[in-house]
Design a protein around this motif. Structure first.
Motif, short mmCIF file in Angstrom:
data_model
loop_
_atom_site.label_atom_id
_atom_site.label_comp_id
_atom_site.label_asym_id
_atom_site.label_seq_id
_atom_site.Cartn_x
_atom_site.Cartn_y
_atom_site.Cartn_z
N PRO A 18 1.00 -0.96 -0.12
CA PRO A 18 -0.36 0.37 -0.18
C PRO A 18 0.68 1.06 0.12
N SER A 19 0.41 2.22 -0.66
CA SER A 19 1.34 3.70 -1.00
C SER A 19 1.36 4.34 0.55
N THR A 20 3.24 4.46 0.26
CA THR A 20 3.00 5.40 1.88
C THR A 20 2.89 6.82 1.21
N THR A 21 2.21 6.79 0.36
CA THR A 21 3.06 8.73 0.08
C THR A 21 2.26 9.43 0.56
N PRO A 22 2.82 10.70 1.01
CA PRO A 22 1.76 11.21 1.89
C PRO A 22 0.93 11.74 0.83
N ALA A 23 -0.61 12.73 1.43
CA ALA A 23 -1.46 12.78 1.07
C ALA A 23 -1.05 14.76 0.35
N ALA A 24 0.01 15.56 0.72
CA ALA A 24 0.78 16.60 0.43
C ALA A 24 1.32 16.31 -0.70
N GLU A 25 2.20 15.13 -1.07
CA GLU A 25 2.91 15.39 -2.16
C GLU A 25 2.24 15.27 -3.57
N PHE A 26 1.06 15.18 -3.36
CA PHE A 26 -0.18 14.78 -4.61
C PHE A 26 -0.69 16.28 -4.65
N VAL A 27 -1.48 16.50 -5.81
CA VAL A 27 -1.84 18.36 -6.18
C VAL A 27 -2.84 17.70 -6.89
N SER A 28 -3.45 19.19 -6.71
CA SER A 28 -5.20 18.61 -7.48
C SER A 28 -5.09 19.79 -8.45
N THR A 29 -4.34 20.78 -9.04
CA THR A 29 -5.17 21.64 -10.04
C THR A 29 -3.59 21.89 -11.55
N TYR A 30 -3.60 21.58 -11.95
CA TYR A 30 -2.77 21.47 -13.52
C TYR A 30 -1.63 22.77 -12.94
N VAL A 33 0.97 21.65 -10.75
CA VAL A 33 2.04 19.93 -11.37
C VAL A 33 2.85 21.36 -11.63
N THR A 34 2.83 22.16 -12.63
CA THR A 34 3.89 23.48 -13.25
C THR A 34 4.48 23.19 -12.12
N ARG A 35 4.05 24.02 -10.29
CA ARG A 35 4.64 24.85 -9.41
C ARG A 35 5.85 23.40 -9.41
N VAL A 36 5.17 22.51 -9.60
CA VAL A 36 6.04 21.61 -8.69
C VAL A 36 7.81 20.72 -9.74
N ARG A 37 7.16 20.85 -11.38
CA ARG A 37 7.84 20.68 -12.07
C ARG A 37 9.35 21.96 -12.23
N ILE A 38 8.86 23.30 -11.67
CA ILE A 38 10.01 23.87 -11.28
C ILE A 38 10.61 24.06 -9.69
N GLU A 39 9.86 23.73 -8.96
CA GLU A 39 10.20 23.97 -8.15
C GLU A 39 10.61 22.69 -6.97
N ASP A 40 10.27 21.09 -7.37
CA ASP A 40 10.83 19.83 -6.86
C ASP A 40 10.23 18.75 -7.80
#
Length: 319
Positions: A18-30, A33-40
């Motif tokens: 079962p996934s151990t990914t914290p819910a905060a790692e997922f995003v809900s808006t596009y 998604v772009t922010r993750v690509r820039i910052e993390d």
């Protein structure tokens, strides 16, 4: 539209618990998604490592896979709509809606699409096939020479995905066909070394209008049978090879050409009668070595634009 074969596991297989990914790692808006690509950007690898996985061996023997690797080859059209897939956010909306339908097992795509889906949590508990060769751009003079420009076996393994798909078009009038046959053979062998499925999509193709005209696939039973025999002989082993084939006339004779597990592709939707189209899939699915469907544009951009209804109808037919 609303938004929203068993495979042998290698000893050091990526986490299937079962996934151990914290819910905060997922995003809900596009925008996120772009922010993750820039910052993390390292988040994509972290999410892949902790993703809750299913494998082909976890299915009931049949699979419903949504295909979304067409744009990377410059193929944005759906039937008469030449720019249907031009909007990435609309495509992702439709993909997320399709993947949420019960009975959909997974997705096929290139890294850009799979990573967008990954960071939005849409790949949890899904089978994932990675597209490998997208270099044969639609309309290019070199289209048959479909270079491997996307995933390779090592990156598929590192991401914890289930296999790689390769388009292998065979034009007996184009000398560049020898390149794609050799490249596909190397990919089949490399995937097998990593104990990953090699999904080979063969066609006998040509330019019936002469040089510089559109590449067309020969969908006669005889041509599909010949393409099967060529494709299943690629590589140093066929132990992990599956086929991805069109539903054509005389599927009993066509499927008698192979013992390999096979998935039926959807193709470019040109028929306005979805019931008739599903009937051709059903006839193919009646063959014992046909194990499911890999369908993209036909279900993501259906007549009437009701993605959920189109996907659910196909799932009901498959199950």
């Amino acid at each position: 539209m609303s938004a929203a074969a068993s495979q042998t596991a290698a000893p050091d297989a990526v986490n299937t618990a079962p996934s151990t990914t914290p819910a905060a790692e997922f995003v809900s808006t596009y925008e996120d998604v772009t922010r993750v690509r820039i910052e993390d950007p390292g988040r994509f690898a972290r999410l892949a490592a902790t993703r809750r996985r299913r494998t082909v061996a976890d299915t009931d023997g049949r699979m419903m896979i949504i295909a979304a690797d067409h744009p990377a080859r410059g193929a944005l059209g759906v039937g008469p709509r030449g720019q249907a897939m031009a909007s990435r956010t609309e495509l992702l909306d439709r993909l997320r809606e399709a993947l949420a339908v019960p009975g959909v097992d997974g997705v096929l795509g290139t890294a850009d699409i799979l990573e967008d889906l990954l960071v939005m949590g849409a790949l949890e508990d899904k089978i994932v096939f990675a597209s490998m060769n997208r270099g044969g751009l639609q309309g290019g003079s070199w289209e048959i020479e479909d270079r491997f420009t996307a995933y390779d076996a090592a990156s598929i393994r590192a991401a914890g995905f289930d296999g790689g798909k390769m388009l292998t078009r065979i034009d007996l009038e184009d000398d560049r066909t020898s390149f794609i046959l050799e490249a596909s053979a190397h990919a089949v062998t490399d995937l097998a070394r990593h104990e990953l499925i090699a999904m080979v999509e063969p066609f006998l193709s040509g330019r019936p209008g002469g040089p510089g005209t559109k590449v067309m696939n020969d969908l006669s039973p005889e041509a599909v049978i010949k393409s099967i025999h060529i494709a299943q002989g690629l590589g140093a082993t066929s132990a992990f090879t599956w086929l991805k084939l069109p539903a054509v006339d005389d599927m009993e004779r066509v499927m008698d050409a192979t013992t390999l597990p096979t998935l039926i592709l959807g193709g470019d939707p040109t028929d306005d009668d979805p019931v008739a189209l599903r009937a051709t899939w059903k006839r193919a699915l009646d063959r014992p070595n046909v194990r499911g469907l890999v369908v993209g544009r036909t279900l993501l951009y259906p007549a009437g634009d009701d993605v959920t209804a189109a996907v659910r109808a196909s799932v009901d037919m498959l199950r």
